[in-house]
Design a protein around this motif. Structure first.
Motif, PDB file in Angstrom:
ATOM      1  N   ASP A  60      -2.983  17.718   9.427  1.00 30.79           N
ATOM      2  CA  ASP A  60      -2.277  17.416   8.189  1.00 30.79           C
ATOM      3  C   ASP A  60      -1.364  18.595   7.855  1.00 30.79           C
ATOM      4  O   ASP A  60      -1.755  19.738   8.017  1.00 30.79           O
ATOM      5  N   TYR A  93       0.642  15.625  11.720  1.00 27.69           N
ATOM      6  CA  TYR A  93      -0.333  14.747  12.364  1.00 27.69           C
ATOM      7  C   TYR A  93      -0.181  14.681  13.875  1.00 27.69           C
ATOM      8  O   TYR A  93      -0.763  13.803  14.513  1.00 27.69           O
ATOM      9  N   LYS A 112       0.821  -1.210   0.000  1.00 27.97           N
ATOM     10  CA  LYS A 112       0.000   0.000   0.000  1.00 27.97           C
ATOM     11  C   LYS A 112       0.853   1.256   0.000  1.00 27.97           C
ATOM     12  O   LYS A 112       0.565   2.227  -0.671  1.00 27.97           O
ATOM     13  N   TRP A 127       2.981   5.377   4.538  1.00 35.67           N
ATOM     14  CA  TRP A 127       1.613   4.889   4.484  1.00 35.67           C
ATOM     15  C   TRP A 127       0.588   5.974   4.731  1.00 35.67           C
ATOM     16  O   TRP A 127      -0.594   5.738   4.597  1.00 35.67           O
ATOM     17  N   LEU A 128       1.060   7.159   5.106  1.00 34.92           N
ATOM     18  CA  LEU A 128       0.103   8.156   5.556  1.00 34.92           C
ATOM     19  C   LEU A 128      -0.848   8.567   4.457  1.00 34.92           C
ATOM     20  O   LEU A 128      -0.439   8.966   3.400  1.00 34.92           O
ATOM     21  N   ILE A 129      -2.014   8.521   4.781  1.00 32.26           N
ATOM     22  CA  ILE A 129      -3.225   8.833   4.031  1.00 32.26           C
ATOM     23  C   ILE A 129      -3.142   8.851   2.514  1.00 32.26           C
ATOM     24  O   ILE A 129      -2.302   9.519   1.955  1.00 32.26           O
ATOM     25  N   GLY A 136       3.038   9.417  -2.044  1.00 32.17           N
ATOM     26  CA  GLY A 136       4.153  10.278  -2.390  1.00 32.17           C
ATOM     27  C   GLY A 136       5.110  10.445  -1.229  1.00 32.17           C
ATOM     28  O   GLY A 136       4.908   9.954  -0.136  1.00 32.17           O
ATOM     29  N   ASP A 149       6.869  16.477  -4.523  1.00 30.69           N
ATOM     30  CA  ASP A 149       6.048  15.269  -4.463  1.00 30.69           C
ATOM     31  C   ASP A 149       5.091  15.272  -5.640  1.00 30.69           C
ATOM     32  O   ASP A 149       5.296  16.017  -6.599  1.00 30.69           O
ATOM     33  N   GLN A 150       4.040  14.438  -5.554  1.00 32.03           N
ATOM     34  CA  GLN A 150       3.137  14.336  -6.699  1.00 32.03           C
ATOM     35  C   GLN A 150       2.393  15.630  -6.979  1.00 32.03           C
ATOM     36  O   GLN A 150       1.806  15.789  -8.046  1.00 32.03           O
ATOM     37  N   LEU A 163      -8.391   1.978   5.069  1.00 33.52           N
ATOM     38  CA  LEU A 163      -7.109   1.482   4.573  1.00 33.52           C
ATOM     39  C   LEU A 163      -6.347   0.728   5.653  1.00 33.52           C
ATOM     40  O   LEU A 163      -5.249   0.235   5.425  1.00 33.52           O
ATOM     41  N   LEU A 165      -4.870   1.952   8.042  1.00 32.54           N
ATOM     42  CA  LEU A 165      -3.732   2.704   8.554  1.00 32.54           C
ATOM     43  C   LEU A 165      -3.978   3.061  10.014  1.00 32.54           C
ATOM     44  O   LEU A 165      -3.072   3.138  10.824  1.00 32.54           O
ATOM     45  N   MET A 175      -8.827   6.546   6.703  1.00 34.52           N
ATOM     46  CA  MET A 175      -7.621   5.883   7.216  1.00 34.52           C
ATOM     47  C   MET A 175      -7.957   4.527   7.802  1.00 34.52           C
ATOM     48  O   MET A 175      -7.184   3.576   7.697  1.00 34.52           O
TER      49      MET A 175
END
Lengths: 159, 210, 289
Positions: free
Chosen positions: C121, C158, B118, B206-208, B123, C259-260, C44, C46, C41
């Motif tokens: 965040d 976080y 996952k 793995w964060l969000i 990113g 990043d993306q 998933l 997480l 979260m």
């Protein structure tokens, strides 16, 4: 845990795990498949239902949270055998192709018109901006909602 | 991907080198780590990490690929796997010590990281930030350990402050007392902090799905 | 299919009850507000709390009101309510401008200011707003309440200063007569996190900037603000030249990552440009007001 949710005016009680999502309660426990299950990540909006009159992406809500509350689904738009103007608008203006996003679009459209009976095109687009359609390019969805605004329930509809 | 981190320790380069390889004394500096087994230059351990709503336990193994005292460079290979899930992380960590002053050494850490599962779809984002914070935390703790060693040795040398102090042997119990971490696991030896950083860094990946 | 791990569910009947439940379950409990950060979260896996404590029955955490020289926003106030609040709009345009570009209209019905702040965040838009306005939060535990400046609230991505058995109950913003404010955000698509966002307030009086606040998010600015840029502007004329100089200082306070959503140098460019635009509009608004 036992959960009772009033859906389209009818209480539905079911024994569910707390982790069950509202979208699955609606589709499985209440048997109402009009609400679709799409991205599962709160992006596409095909799962939009109203909770206490306010639209929510039901894939990102637990059934347990809706326990004791009222939920309205797309099946609840039709009243006494008569389609809601939103539904008629989507027919009139070819607002769907595959129909997958349509229930969510209609629920959001109906909510918009209930709060803003004569929205501008920009306001309509802004309101559905959290929902995705792969087929129509949104133009006819906007037109359908505009049609519904122009043909509210009290007036006669001519094809 | 490559991560770069750095921290300084208040000691000369040889003391820093010996300390950082003396995993027995630096282990308590890494919160959440529990050693499972030690076999020469190979270690296995679990690390529990909590970051906001994310709480994960990783099982990992690491071993020293090389330790070169002359250049003060150590290379560690580590792998970690989430205990509940299919994600894995592999890392090649190169640590290099640089003398900045007679009593200050900089530790440069370069981590080449490979993530599967996952985590691989996320990113880079916040990873460097959090890795930096954890290393800061570790470095702060380490500073106390090294500082305490320095004090102890100075006392032993009866006030002689000119010579470089040889790091004294610190028993596990003393380490825990020095850090004031009552209740921390008593470790005979422990994983290098680096593997802790590796697995934490893997978790941050793995964060969000954002 | 994304299914959360098995979890228990409890509805708090009061703030005190919620605190009691948190103390009972320790770090295995998570508070549930809007759920639009936590549930994804959990889906998933997480996040795997043992029990969710639902705050949605707590009217005591709702409402926006004036109290002396502050605007008080309850932690459970939704993004939608902030967007449509006449009280907030009257004092600071920044709220409406920011909320218009946070998430989407449907998600805004559920997401809350308390939840967003506590999720912390590093790209949270309301964090930039709160830091710009130099707001504060009220945190409640079994020992009572404490107030903390938003610029001291975050410990890292976080992570906030809210302890395991505490609840953020209110967010408070100082009222500043004559202030103009603005929010500028660049995002790849509706509902996305920012590539970079800047929020400011400016008070112009007697031809100079008397007070200002510059908040930035998604660009690694410490505590989501740029104090050196703010200090520079105080006492200076609200000119394009000064905005540019302040913006440069603001960008210098940022450490974005590639990043993306974009490369770091682009984000730095945005930090600069968006600061200029926000200052320009906020100052104009302050002078026009």
């Amino acid at each position: 845990m036992e959960v009772t949710i009033t859906i389209n005016g009818t209480p539905v009680t079911s024994e569910v795990e707390p982790r069950k999502l509202l979208v699955h309660f609606v589709r499985e426990d209440a048997g109402l498949r009009g609400t679709h299950w799409g991205c599962d990540t709160s992006n596409c909006g095909t799962c939009v239902v109203w909770v206490d009159g306010s639209p929510v992406k039901s894939c990102t809500m637990l059934a347990a949270q809706a326990d004791g509350h009222e939920v309205t689904t797309v099946e609840g738009l039709e009243k006494g055998g008569e389609l809601d103007p939103i539904q008629k608008g989507f027919i009139e203006c070819h607002g769907l192709q595959c129909g997958f996003c349509t229930p969510g679009m209609m629920m959001t459209g109906r909510w918009l018109l209930d709060n803003n009976p004569n929205p501008s095109e920009e306001e309509i687009r802004e309101c559905i901006s959290g929902q995705i359609c792969r087929c129509t390019g949104y133009k006819n969805i906007v037109a359908s909602i505009q049609w519904a605004a122009e043909h509210p329930a009290t007036s006669e509809v001519t094809a | 991907m490559d991560l770069q981190n750095s921290f300084t320790v208040p000691a000369d380069i040889d003391t820093a080198w010996k300390t950082l390889l003396d995993v027995e004394s630096i282990a308590p500096c890494m919160p959440g780590a529990t050693l499972e087994s030690v076999n020469g230059d190979e270690f296995s351990a679990s690390v529990k990490v909590k970051l906001g709503p994310v709480s994960m336990t990783y099982n990992g193994e690491a071993r020293f690929l090389s330790k070169d005292e002359a250049s003060h460079t150590a290379v560690i290979e580590g792998t970690g796997k989430e205990t509940r899930g299919a994600g894995t992380a592999q890392a090649l960590i190169t640590t290099n010590l640089v003398a900045e002053a007679p009593d200050r050494t900089r530790v440069d850490v370069t981590t080449a990281l490979t993530i599967t599962g996952k985590a691989a779809q996320f990113g880079r984002g916040v990873m460097q930030d959090v890795a930096g914070r954890i290393i800061d935390q570790f470095a702060n703790n380490l500073e106390q350990v090294i500082g305490a060693r320095g004090d102890h040795a100075a006392a032993v040398a009866a006030g002689d402050t000119t010579a470089t102090v040889a790091p004294p042997v610190i028993k596990a119990a003393d380490s825990i007392d020095l850090l004031g971490t009552a209740g921390a696991p008593v470790l005979k030896r422990a994983i290098p902090v680096i593997i802790g950083v590796v697995v934490v860094v893997a978790i941050i990946w793995w964060l969000i799905a954002r | 299919m994304q299914t959360p791990a098995p979890v228990e569910y409890a509805r708090a009947t009061s703030v005190a009850d919620a605190i009691k439940l948190l103390e009972q379950h320790g770090e295995d409990a998570r508070l549930l507000a809007g759920g639009h950060s936590l549930l994804p979260m959990m889906k998933l896996r997480l996040a795997r709390p043992e029990i969710l404590i639902d705050l949605n029955d707590l009217d005591e955490l709702r409402g926006i009101r004036l109290e002396g020289d502050e605007i008080v926003v309850g932690a459970m106030v939704t993004h939608a309510e902030i967007l449509s609040s006449a009280v907030l709009a009257e004092h600071y345009a920044i709220f409406r401008e920011a909320e218009k570009v946070i998430a989407d209209p449907i998600v805004r019905n559920k997401g809350t200011i308390g939840g967003s702040m506590c999720q912390a965040d590093p790209s949270e838009d309301l964090s930039a707003v709160g830091s710009a306005l130099k707001g504060s939060v009220v945190i409640q535990g079994s020992g009572g309440k404490r107030t903390l400046a938003l610029r001291e609230f975050h410990e890292g991505p976080y992570e906030t200063k809210v302890a395991d058995a505490e609840i953020l109950t209110e967010v408070r913003f100082p009222i500043r007569p004559g202030a103009g404010s603005a929010y500028e955000k660049v995002e790849r698509r509706v509902g996305d996190w920012p590539v970079a966002s800047v929020g400011v307030f400016v008070v112009v009086s007697g031809g100079v900037v008397k007070d200002c606040g510059i908040g930035l998010t998604a660009v690694g600015a410490e505590h989501f603000c740029a104090p050196e840029a703010e200090a520079f502007l105080i006492g200076k004329a609200p000119s394009e030249e000064n905005f540019a100089a302040a913006a440069k200082l603001a960008a210098d306070a940022c450490t974005p990552y590639s990043d993306q959503r974009g490369p770091a140098d682009y984000k730095l460019h945005l930090a600069h440009e968006l600061t200029v635009r926000a200052l320009r509009r906020a100052a104009a608004s302050s002078q026009g007001a």
